[in-house]
Design a protein around this motif. Structure first.
Motif, PDB file in Angstrom:
ATOM      1  N   ARG B 226     -10.909  -2.019  10.038  1.00  0.00           N
ATOM      2  CA  ARG B 226     -10.454  -1.823   8.650  1.00  0.00           C
ATOM      3  C   ARG B 226      -9.410  -2.865   8.270  1.00  0.00           C
ATOM      4  NH1 ARG B 226      -8.939   4.486   8.404  1.00  0.00           N
ATOM      5  NH2 ARG B 226      -8.744   4.155  10.655  1.00  0.00           N
ATOM      6  N   THR B 231      -5.467  -8.183   8.302  1.00  0.00           N
ATOM      7  CA  THR B 231      -4.656  -7.008   8.617  1.00  0.00           C
ATOM      8  C   THR B 231      -4.125  -7.061  10.050  1.00  0.00           C
ATOM      9  OG1 THR B 231      -5.731  -5.688   6.922  1.00  0.00           O
ATOM     10  CG2 THR B 231      -4.721  -4.470   8.729  1.00  0.00           C
ATOM     11  N   GLU B 327      -0.500  -8.312   2.436  1.00  0.00           N
ATOM     12  CA  GLU B 327      -0.968  -7.113   3.123  1.00  0.00           C
ATOM     13  C   GLU B 327      -1.920  -6.381   2.175  1.00  0.00           C
ATOM     14  OE1 GLU B 327       2.181  -4.501   4.388  1.00  0.00           O
ATOM     15  OE2 GLU B 327       0.842  -3.323   5.655  1.00  0.00           O
ATOM     16  N   LEU B 328      -2.970  -5.799   2.758  1.00  0.00           N
ATOM     17  CA  LEU B 328      -3.959  -5.082   1.959  1.00  0.00           C
ATOM     18  C   LEU B 328      -3.296  -3.925   1.206  1.00  0.00           C
ATOM     19  CD1 LEU B 328      -7.074  -5.138   1.571  1.00  0.00           C
ATOM     20  CD2 LEU B 328      -7.209  -3.440   3.388  1.00  0.00           C
ATOM     21  N   GLU B 329      -3.551  -3.836  -0.081  1.00  0.00           N
ATOM     22  CA  GLU B 329      -2.960  -2.747  -0.869  1.00  0.00           C
ATOM     23  C   GLU B 329      -4.028  -1.758  -1.326  1.00  0.00           C
ATOM     24  OE1 GLU B 329       0.116  -1.901  -2.256  1.00  0.00           O
ATOM     25  OE2 GLU B 329       1.258  -3.348  -1.101  1.00  0.00           O
ATOM     26  N   ASP B 330      -4.773  -2.122  -2.344  1.00  0.00           N
ATOM     27  CA  ASP B 330      -5.826  -1.210  -2.782  1.00  0.00           C
ATOM     28  C   ASP B 330      -7.010  -1.354  -1.826  1.00  0.00           C
ATOM     29  OD1 ASP B 330      -6.473  -3.754  -3.488  1.00  0.00           O
ATOM     30  OD2 ASP B 330      -7.508  -3.188  -5.323  1.00  0.00           O
ATOM     31  N   ASP B 331      -7.979  -0.500  -1.956  1.00  0.00           N
ATOM     32  CA  ASP B 331      -9.068  -0.445  -1.000  1.00  0.00           C
ATOM     33  C   ASP B 331     -10.330  -1.032  -1.614  1.00  0.00           C
ATOM     34  OD1 ASP B 331     -10.632   0.049   1.110  1.00  0.00           O
ATOM     35  OD2 ASP B 331     -10.183   2.178   1.260  1.00  0.00           O
ATOM     36  N   PRO B 332     -10.681  -2.268  -1.270  1.00  0.00           N
ATOM     37  CA  PRO B 332     -11.867  -2.841  -1.885  1.00  0.00           C
ATOM     38  C   PRO B 332     -13.146  -2.223  -1.318  1.00  0.00           C
ATOM     39  CG  PRO B 332     -10.980  -4.354  -0.248  1.00  0.00           C
ATOM     40  CD  PRO B 332     -10.051  -3.178  -0.295  1.00  0.00           C
ATOM     41  N   PRO B 334     -13.953   1.152   0.650  1.00  0.00           N
ATOM     42  CA  PRO B 334     -13.792   2.400   1.388  1.00  0.00           C
ATOM     43  C   PRO B 334     -15.048   2.753   2.183  1.00  0.00           C
ATOM     44  CG  PRO B 334     -14.118   2.838  -0.939  1.00  0.00           C
ATOM     45  CD  PRO B 334     -14.023   1.353  -0.792  1.00  0.00           C
ATOM     46  N   ARG B 335     -14.887   3.632   3.153  1.00  0.00           N
ATOM     47  CA  ARG B 335     -16.001   4.170   3.946  1.00  0.00           C
ATOM     48  C   ARG B 335     -16.772   3.082   4.673  1.00  0.00           C
ATOM     49  NH1 ARG B 335     -17.677   8.931   1.517  1.00  0.00           N
ATOM     50  NH2 ARG B 335     -19.012   9.173   3.333  1.00  0.00           N
TER      51      ARG B 335
END
Lengths: 337, 337
Positions: B226, B231, B327-332, B334-335
């Protein structure tokens, strides 16, 4: 530390590996679950091995609905369920891992209560959460929180327990009144417009298991969760090809559980317990085992025996009749654990 | 054995502890996952301890959507994810537990494919599924199948690996092209009307980890799942308080991944891999480590270094510029796992 985490609801970004997920883990989970082995930055953690003991492992998923019920919540239940699977195997519960599934939109205050109850139950049960993982799924893709826990424990070498050790003539014990977890969860759903002061029996059975392990003649222990006492009896009958003979009058059931069952048409013999154990002991050890068990579980009872007869489960009723108990088929109570 | 299980869809009763659940476990799961340690009737199983090795444990949840994608499915992914967390910790993957969440109405043929892929991946990776649990939730209460796996492995005593061992001047390696798992899952969703021959890279990285462990000067390994390579670089910068300097030209990315990212506006540095590892090695060991890694991973590259500078992640671009990676903020995505 607790106060630092300020988000009010779970979002998908709490599961993406980035900043929000790091904050959730470092500021909410880690402080609650703190212990010398937990390292939230590591992919895997090293655990001490005890060379003269056996390593035992067990796993369980938890989807109970509602998430919170009288006597516990999904967090404490995950600990007790995990601890008890080790305990009935004769292993001292020591470490557990926790996999958390969260639904987008879940209220953080709710999550906090669940994690706090989990941490308390772990501390009280002497088990340390050593590794975890968090996944977030979209709104509607899970029911608030699901948990999966794996327990690791150690058992003295030479302990011989299991279905294979059960013989005709052996006696069955139960450590306390049955069905309270199932009945409490049922009432908490309020589907039936009922409220009661019934509490789940969810608790560690390790003290009971340890007491029984001191008794020569202990053959087998199990915690009667899904499917209740009747389902444990069926497992015994199937595995041993013997008949399990239960005495209805001897089986402890509290009045509130009886009332709920009568009103709603449930059979308490099939209701889940999460803080009881069923044990099978040699006939000559039965009284000693009951005495040892009552030291830590005063309501324990001798409830039946294994008989040399075709495999089935037979209940001797309070009125002197015999009733065959069927194996559970349809699901009267889904999402009980 | 396989042919005995005849139900076509999952029902709530497959999770109730009764007959249908027993059949699901005995006739579908157990034959696929068969190994000397698995005992589906036991609450917990005993595992062999290796006295001169350390016991390592890891846990992960899996919610990938879609359940099946080019190069794998949620079952094989659960194995590879678990194996890889042990591998990058320097532990040989040996045992795993499996907690299964199923949605009422799930097609059994689908479940069978997932379990078959899981069993194949476990066999190929040398890991045995030793304990399991199954829960069924109502229609709409989960997205087909979620899995949680816990891995147990053994590591030679004296292996010193971890973020604490990383120093300024150390070099970074990656074992192969990045982002293929993320891109393949993305395409499999067909949300974008695209189809490609891109396959997930999901695989065990234990051969690569083992090759690197033979190299003196190995400091740290991680699988970039992830949040991807960027990351992992951020975790390094944060833990060491050093700057991570990456060379864009050196980072292997396949043309199909580049095309997908350009078209859809994703950055491959943040896309998940499930069959790659990132390693940090002492500068003087870098060439030796690359050589050792290429024996088993021919596309491995040296991609950057740790520098004595304020903690951040800097990309030296192909055009000679420097770009700070956030740093990754929102989730491009998910799942993804």
């Amino acid at each position: 530390m607790h106060l630092r985490f300020r988000d009010s609801h779970i979002s998908l970004a709490h599961g993406n590996g980035g900043r929000l997920m790091r904050e959730l883990i470092e500021e909410l989970f880690a402080p609650a679950l703190k212990n010398p082995h937990l390292d939230t930055r590591a992919d895997a953690v090293a655990l001490p091995i005890e060379a003269n003991r056996e390593l035992l492992v067990t796993t369980d998923g938890f989807t109970v609905q509602p998430l919170e019920f009288p006597g516990g919540n999904i967090g404490s239940l995950a600990v007790h369920g995990t601890v008890n699977d080790l305990a009935v195997s004769g292993a001292e519960p020591r470490f557990m891992t926790l996999s958390i599934f969260l639904e987008e939109g879940l209220e953080i205050v709710r999550l906090r209560r669940v994690i706090a109850a989990l941490a308390d139950a772990a501390r009280d049960s002497g088990i340390a959460v050593v590794a975890g993982d968090t996944k977030v799924v979209g709104r509607g893709d899970c029911d608030g929180i699901y948990l999966a826990a794996t327990g690791i424990g150690f058992r003295p070498r030479g302990v011989r327990l299991g279905l294979d050790h059960v013989r005709a003539g052996d006696r069955l014990l139960v450590s306390g009144p049955i069905g309270e977890h199932g009945a409490a969860v049922l009432l908490a759903r309020q589907e039936f417009g009922l409220r009661g002061d019934l509490k789940s029996d969810a608790a560690s059975v390790w003290p009971q298991a340890r007491a029984l392990m001191a008794v020569a003649g202990l053959r087998f222990m199990r915690d009667p969760t899904r499917g209740g006492l009747a389902t444990v009896a069926h497992e015994l009958a199937r595995a041993t090809q013997l008949s399990v003979h239960l005495s209805e009058q001897a089986i402890p059931i509290s009045d509130p559980v009886l009332s709920v069952c009568e009103l709603l048409g449930f059979d308490p013999l099939y209701l889940a317990c999460e803080g009881r154990l069923v044990a099978v002991v040699a006939a000559e050890a039965a009284e000693g085992a009951l005495g040892a068990l009552r030291e830590v579980a005063p309501e324990a009872m001798l409830i039946g025996e294994m008989r040399q007869a075709p495999p089935q489960v037979v209940l001797a009723t309070a009125f002197g009749g015999l009733r065959a108990l069927d194996e559970l088929e349809d699901d009267p109570l889904p999402r009980i654990c």
